[in-house]
Design an enzyme around this catalytic site. Sequence first.
Site, PDB file in Angstrom:
ATOM      1  N   MET A  30       2.749   4.609 -32.972  1.00 57.11           N
ATOM      2  CA  MET A  30       3.085   4.164 -31.618  1.00 57.11           C
ATOM      3  C   MET A  30       2.246   2.924 -31.265  1.00 57.11           C
ATOM      4  SD  MET A  30       4.084   7.509 -29.444  1.00 57.11           S
ATOM      5  CE  MET A  30       2.449   8.055 -29.024  1.00 57.11           C
ATOM      6  N   PHE A  33      -2.974  -0.319 -32.879  1.00 61.65           N
ATOM      7  CA  PHE A  33      -3.555  -0.032 -34.194  1.00 61.65           C
ATOM      8  C   PHE A  33      -5.085  -0.007 -34.176  1.00 61.65           C
ATOM      9  CE2 PHE A  33       0.401  -2.167 -36.237  1.00 61.65           C
ATOM     10  CZ  PHE A  33       1.128  -1.006 -36.040  1.00 61.65           C
ATOM     11  N   HIS A  34      -5.626   0.994 -34.894  1.00 58.30           N
ATOM     12  CA  HIS A  34      -7.059   1.049 -35.166  1.00 58.30           C
ATOM     13  C   HIS A  34      -7.214   1.322 -36.657  1.00 58.30           C
ATOM     14  CE1 HIS A  34      -6.336   5.329 -35.231  1.00 58.30           C
ATOM     15  NE2 HIS A  34      -5.945   5.323 -33.966  1.00 58.30           N
ATOM     16  N   HIS A  37      -4.848   3.749 -38.419  1.00 57.23           N
ATOM     17  CA  HIS A  37      -3.514   3.246 -38.779  1.00 57.23           C
ATOM     18  C   HIS A  37      -3.599   2.358 -40.021  1.00 57.23           C
ATOM     19  CE1 HIS A  37      -2.942   3.816 -34.294  1.00 57.23           C
ATOM     20  NE2 HIS A  37      -1.936   4.498 -34.785  1.00 57.23           N
ATOM     21  N   LYS A 149      -5.535  13.691 -38.213  1.00 61.52           N
ATOM     22  CA  LYS A 149      -6.069  13.716 -36.852  1.00 61.52           C
ATOM     23  C   LYS A 149      -5.136  14.535 -35.928  1.00 61.52           C
ATOM     24  CE  LYS A 149      -7.646  11.924 -32.838  1.00 61.52           C
ATOM     25  NZ  LYS A 149      -6.459  12.075 -32.042  1.00 61.52           N
ATOM     26  N   MET A 184     -11.006   8.279 -34.522  1.00 62.96           N
ATOM     27  CA  MET A 184     -10.338   7.100 -33.953  1.00 62.96           C
ATOM     28  C   MET A 184      -9.030   7.511 -33.308  1.00 62.96           C
ATOM     29  SD  MET A 184     -11.130   3.841 -36.213  1.00 62.96           S
ATOM     30  CE  MET A 184     -12.823   3.455 -36.609  1.00 62.96           C
ATOM     31  N   SER A 185      -8.798   6.962 -32.118  1.00 64.09           N
ATOM     32  CA  SER A 185      -7.579   7.267 -31.371  1.00 64.09           C
ATOM     33  C   SER A 185      -7.309   6.118 -30.420  1.00 64.09           C
ATOM     34  CB  SER A 185      -7.784   8.559 -30.576  1.00 64.09           C
ATOM     35  OG  SER A 185      -6.840   8.642 -29.527  1.00 64.09           O
ATOM     36  N   ARG A 187      -6.371   6.391 -27.596  1.00 65.57           N
ATOM     37  CA  ARG A 187      -6.796   6.791 -26.246  1.00 65.57           C
ATOM     38  C   ARG A 187      -8.284   6.549 -26.003  1.00 65.57           C
ATOM     39  NH1 ARG A 187      -2.473  10.904 -27.131  1.00 65.57           N
ATOM     40  NH2 ARG A 187      -0.929  10.456 -25.520  1.00 65.57           N
TER      41      ARG A 187
HETATM   42  O1  PAF Z   1       1.461  10.207 -34.086  1.00 62.33           O
HETATM   43  C1  PAF Z   1       2.158   9.369 -33.485  1.00 62.33           C
HETATM   44  O2  PAF Z   1       1.756   8.221 -33.286  1.00 62.33           O
HETATM   45  C2  PAF Z   1       3.522   9.772 -32.974  1.00 62.33           C
HETATM   46  O3  PAF Z   1       3.536  11.077 -32.524  1.00 62.33           O
HETATM   47  C3  PAF Z   1       4.670   9.526 -33.992  1.00 62.33           C
HETATM   48  C4  PAF Z   1       4.490  10.387 -35.242  1.00 62.33           C
HETATM   49  C5  PAF Z   1       4.684   8.057 -34.391  1.00 62.33           C
HETATM   50  C6  PAF Z   1       6.008   9.879 -33.368  1.00 62.33           C
HETATM   51  O4  PAF Z   1       6.274   9.118 -32.238  1.00 62.33           O
END
Ligand code: PAF
Length: 281
Positions: A30, A33-34, A37, A149, A184-185, A187
Amino acid sequence: MELIEKVAEMQRRVKTWREAGETVALVPTMGAFHDGHLSLMEQAKAHADRVVVSLFINPAQFGPQEDFDKYPRDFDRDRGLAEEMSIDVLFCPEIRDMYPLGFQTSVSVPILAKKLEGASRPGHFRGVCTVVLKLFNLCQPHVALFGWKDAQQFIILCHMVRDLNLQIRMVGIPTVREKDGLAMSSRNRRLTPEQREQAVCLSRALRRVHYLVKDQGIVHTGELLQAMRSIIRSADQAELDYAAIVSRSTLDPLDIVEKGNTLVALAVRFGEVRLIDNTRL
Ligand code: PAF
């Protein structure tokens, strides 16, 4: 790297690859990026000839009171980072292309989806499963990579793949952490400096459980949960949503740690920000 925004174009691109005998890896994201990702993207390259990273903030997985509007968005930065990772396609579909007028189908794994996160976020995993199945259909990957995570998400998606006989290899990638241990998140950037400092209590609580199990031989989950709760309580801005020790296959609570099948999971609120973390035993 190619940027694809239209679902039909994504389908055409993957068809040419597959006809040429090339394998495809998908990393669904979504955005915002960190390093977590980037680690998924890096590892995806070792699993297939082509790597697609999807970037879609899926409204269907956010509840009405949740942070869809506040979810961090930084497309230019994400695009630059994806470019640096030398992936093949950054797939950024628009909401109306993913959910056209009249869209009404959904996918759920209802029993697993009610546990842990599902108790606080009803409908969340239905939204996740539906969008991930759509992304699988659009990108036709041979392999898909997800972070541990979001352990419950990974477990549920593996279950969906198994139940629906999808020919996709699911790969779980270990959580990437900040120097002090915070997972890492996207949020994390919404935490105040004081909350950010205290947020390390999640990983400290998980490390404590590891120590108690591995070094002290404690296997009764009651004792382990007590230790976790007391560490979370020591952070005055933290509000514990849940601490759980469950079976990795059923997500049901365990009385005794089952080696190789145990998930230790935490959800903690700091003001409006809800953080999750977990470890496996
Ligand atoms: O983990 C995420 O970022 C989301 O839940 C995903 C898997 C991309 C689905 O929208």
